[in-house]
Design an enzyme around this catalytic site. Structure first.
Site, mmCIF file in Angstrom:
data_model
loop_
_atom_site.group_PDB
_atom_site.id
_atom_site.type_symbol
_atom_site.label_atom_id
_atom_site.label_comp_id
_atom_site.label_asym_id
_atom_site.label_seq_id
_atom_site.Cartn_x
_atom_site.Cartn_y
_atom_site.Cartn_z
ATOM 1 N N TYR A 205 -3.080 22.455 -8.596
ATOM 2 C CA TYR A 205 -4.003 23.536 -8.277
ATOM 3 C C TYR A 205 -3.726 24.798 -9.088
ATOM 4 C CZ TYR A 205 -5.523 20.847 -4.191
ATOM 5 O OH TYR A 205 -6.032 19.889 -3.370
ATOM 6 N N LEU B 278 -0.820 11.316 -4.100
ATOM 7 C CA LEU B 278 -0.939 11.659 -5.513
ATOM 8 C C LEU B 278 -1.508 13.069 -5.618
ATOM 9 C CD1 LEU B 278 -0.874 11.001 -8.518
ATOM 10 C CD2 LEU B 278 -3.051 9.789 -8.238
ATOM 11 N N ASP C 233 0.860 -1.195 0.000
ATOM 12 C CA ASP C 233 0.000 0.000 0.000
ATOM 13 C C ASP C 233 0.892 1.238 0.000
ATOM 14 O OD1 ASP C 233 -1.759 2.086 0.546
ATOM 15 O OD2 ASP C 233 -2.886 0.981 2.068
ATOM 16 N N CYS D 188 -17.106 38.187 10.784
ATOM 17 C CA CYS D 188 -16.515 39.355 11.453
ATOM 18 C C CYS D 188 -15.133 38.972 11.974
ATOM 19 C CB CYS D 188 -17.415 39.816 12.595
ATOM 20 S SG CYS D 188 -19.019 40.404 12.058
ATOM 21 N N GLY E 57 -0.033 4.259 0.072
ATOM 22 C CA GLY E 57 -0.646 5.370 0.781
ATOM 23 C C GLY E 57 -1.197 6.430 -0.155
ATOM 24 N N GLY E 58 -1.371 7.627 0.388
ATOM 25 C CA GLY E 58 -1.869 8.747 -0.402
ATOM 26 C C GLY E 58 -0.726 9.580 -0.932
#
Length: 672
Positions: A334, A330, A325, A540, A327-328
């Protein structure tokens, strides 16, 4: 049945602008030298292609977002497979159905397309390198826990045996109830107690392939005890703390001092404990995570190289290794620059898959071991594109502008000095003039504070000062290079656009970690934006603003916008915000969740799949332990008291009560 509307096709895009790369990894656009004035009227020469270039929509939006011939943003939910919607027309149609702004549009077809693209990239890499294993992706529930999205994701993922990743007990409860895909994996991450572990083990009886990832050494004893009590052999993994570290904001989430994972000595300890408990064959997965939004492909290469060596070593120690695995991490581009800047990435999805598959195959081949099933937990790359936040401008506050009147005889010398400076400003002395006028202004304030300068005279000073700044700004926009001491002038002169939005609720990462999201008007894109502005939200709070925007070279402090016409709608969109923002939003000033509308493309246009109404005032005050009925009763009693004391008329009291009750049942945002 959903409601239908006619689709509008996207226009063809122009080629990308000519660029080069600077030492910081950002692309350097060739300098423009054609701007001669601070414009207040749009140019008739402006084209849609100019808006494409200005807002970089080709870089971050392809293949889902573009601009049509009407100057409106179009969304193509199925990517390059055809079919598009006019976003401006869609928003107007939704408003006619009494759905107020701000609204979050979720395009389920984009979610499906992202899953298909990710799986296709790994399938292509597997075929290219003759990899004998398979890919089984999982979506991390923490990325976006909204029910309709997770339901769609499970449905779209079934052809690919796409699974889920849970990082907590509540997320595990969601995953167990919704994941009904045969062969899909359920990765169990995060902190675990005995209940978490037992639930994951028992889910095997339901047909779930639940893999418990050991992230703390203490979890080994919990797993062994639960396995003995339940009589169930678990499927286990270990999360390794790699020495390889990511880049950017999340780079420190890996390495020796990372929050989660086992060090190499701890992994060996876990292997020995499992072997002693006759559970070493339960250890089948190696997991690692080197940070979210990995911007540089070399980090991915280094990590998979290290992890693949740990994987084969675990196999040599007797573990029944079957899964790896990655993982993340990727990334999402933006800002559209395709660089290793933290808001971008210098690789595409196919590069990512190729490097992982190739490295792992080579390592296993060297050790003559079967290759593992590959797993990735790509949340941001799957969920970001599918939602678009639309909000409207309520009003603006512009910096003073226009030519000042010349001084009259008898006015203080400082006004005459400022006027002479104003008249003399040119391309040769603009930098010196800026320092002079700044000094004159400070001098005027000091004189005013000492009572030497009258209020009307101070006003005259400030009018001429702003006129000087406007003139100097026009000159700086002509220059190839803007001196450091004048860089802030653009921001000083920027308009403030007040928007119907809470940054804290809908874009908390903008406030908390300076995350950049593409923001641009969704219409009037055939017209030149002559204003420069920052966005101020409804809260505010001085932090309730957005003053950092994507740019090809670095980060802009202002956004190019069109002039705001009171009474006419001006809609802005925030894009690529579908990951993390919704669940991390907070109730600052009690602005609640926005309206969320799920849109699906159809042959006739679109269908509204779901409408999730935003929070009402009754709901948000309830979150902070107020009872709406008690609040109404309190106001009723006070109006009765005021009636008795003849401070309010009966008609006024009834109007107050009616307005109060109606407000509690309504949206927390403003109505235009």
């Amino acid at each position: 049945m959903g409601l239908e509307s006619t689709a509008t096709s996207a226009i063809e895009k122009k080629s990308a602008p000519e660029t080069g790369e600077d030492k910081n990894g950002k692309l350097a656009r060739k300098q423009k030298t054609s701007v001669a004035l601070v414009k207040t009227e749009p140019s008739s020469q402006w084209k849609i292609e100019d808006s494409e270039d200005l807002y970089r929509i080709e870089g971050w939006g392809e293949p889902y977002f573009s601009i049509n011939a009407a100057g409106h943003i179009t969304v193509s939910p199925k990517g390059d497979r055809g079919g598009s919607l006019d976003l401006f027309e869609l928003v107007n149609a939704l408003k006619q159905r009494n759905l107020g702004l701000p609204m979050l549009l979720r395009f389920s077809d984009i979610l499906e397309d992202r899953i298909e693209r990710l799986n296709a990239c790994f399938a292509k890499a597997i075929a290219r390198y003759n990899y004998s294993g398979v890919y089984r992706g999982v979506f991390p529930v923490k990325c976006n826990q909204q029910r309709h999205l997770i339901e769609d994701l499970v449905r779209f993922g079934k052809p690919h045996q796409f699974g889920l990743e849970a990082g907590s007990k509540p997320e595990l409860m969601i995953a167990l109830a919704l994941l009904d895909t045969p062969g899909a994996l359920l990765i169990c991450n995060g902190y675990k107690d005995r209940e978490y572990i037992e639930t994951a083990m028992l889910s095997q009886r339901l047909g779930q392939t639940a893999i418990i990832v050991l992230e703390q050494i203490e979890e080994v004893d919990l797993v062994i005890a639960a396995s003995r009590q339940l009589g169930i052999k678990p499927i286990l993994g270990v999360r390794a703390k790699l020495s390889t570290q990511g880049m950017g904001r999340w780079g420190t989430s890996s390495g020796d001092r990372a929050k989660f994972g086992l060090t190499i000595p701890e992994i060996i300890q876990a292997v020995e404990q499992l072997k002693a408990a006759d559970l070493l064959d339960s250890l089948q997965l190696l997991h690692f995570h080197i940070g979210s939004q990995i911007s540089a492909i070399n980090v991915v290469k280094d990590a998979i190289r290290e992890a693949s060596q740990i994987y084969v070593e675990l196999a040599s120690l007797g573990a029944d290794m079957k899964y790896l695995d990655v993982g993340g991490g990727l990334g999402v581009d933006y800002d559209g620059s395709q660089t290793n800047f933290y808001a971008s990435k210098n690789y595409n999805m196919q590069n990512y898959a190729n490097d992982i598959v190739a490295e792992l195959k080579d390592t296993c081949a060297e050790r003559q071991l079967p290759v593992p099933t590959l797993i990735s937990e790509s949340g941001r790359a799957i969920a970001s594109h599918q939602s678009v936040l639309i909000f409207d401008v309520l009003s603006t506050c512009d910096a003073p502008s226009g030519q000042p009147e010349p001084p009259q005889e008898g006015e203080p010398p400082i006004i005459w000095n400022l006027w002479e400076t104003y008249q003399s400003i040119n391309v040769e002395n603009f930098q010196e003039a800026y320092h002079d006028v700044a000094q004159f202004k400070e001098e005027a304030i000091s004189r005013f504070n000492l009572g030497i300068l009258r209020l009307t005279e101070r006003a005259r000073v400030e009018r001429i000062y702003w006129a000087c700044c406007e003139k100097i700004l026009a000159i700086t926009r002509q220059q190839d290079y803007v001196p450091d001491d004048l860089e802030e002038l653009e921001k000083i002169m920027a308009s403030i656009y007040y928007v119907n939005l809470s940054v804290f609720q809908s874009a908390p990462d903008c406030w908390a970690i300076d995350q950049l999201f593409p923001i641009m008007p969704i219409h009037r894109l055939g017209e030149e934006p002559t204003r420069r502005g920052i966005l101020a939200d409804l809260t505010c709070d001085s932090d309730g603003k957005i003053d950092r925007f994507i740019d090809l070279r670095d980060v802009k402090s202002v956004l190019e916008l069109h002039s705001y016409q009171s009474g006419e709608p001006y809609y802005l969109g925030m894009f690529l915000s579908g990951a993390y923002q919704e669940i991390m939003g907070n109730l600052h000033n009690l602005f609640g969740d926005t309206n969320a509308i799920h849109i699906q493309l159809t042959p006739k246009g679109y269908q509204i799949e779901h409408v999730v109404k935003g929070d009402t005032m009754t709901e948000v005050v309830g979150y902070v332990q107020y009872d709406a009925e008690d609040l109404v009763e309190s106001i009723r009693q006070r109006t009765e008291q005021a009636l008795q004391e003849k401070r309010i008329t009966l008609a006024e009291s009834q109007r107050l009560l009616q307005t109060y009750e109606q407000s509690l049942s309504r949206y927390t945002y403003l109505n235009q």
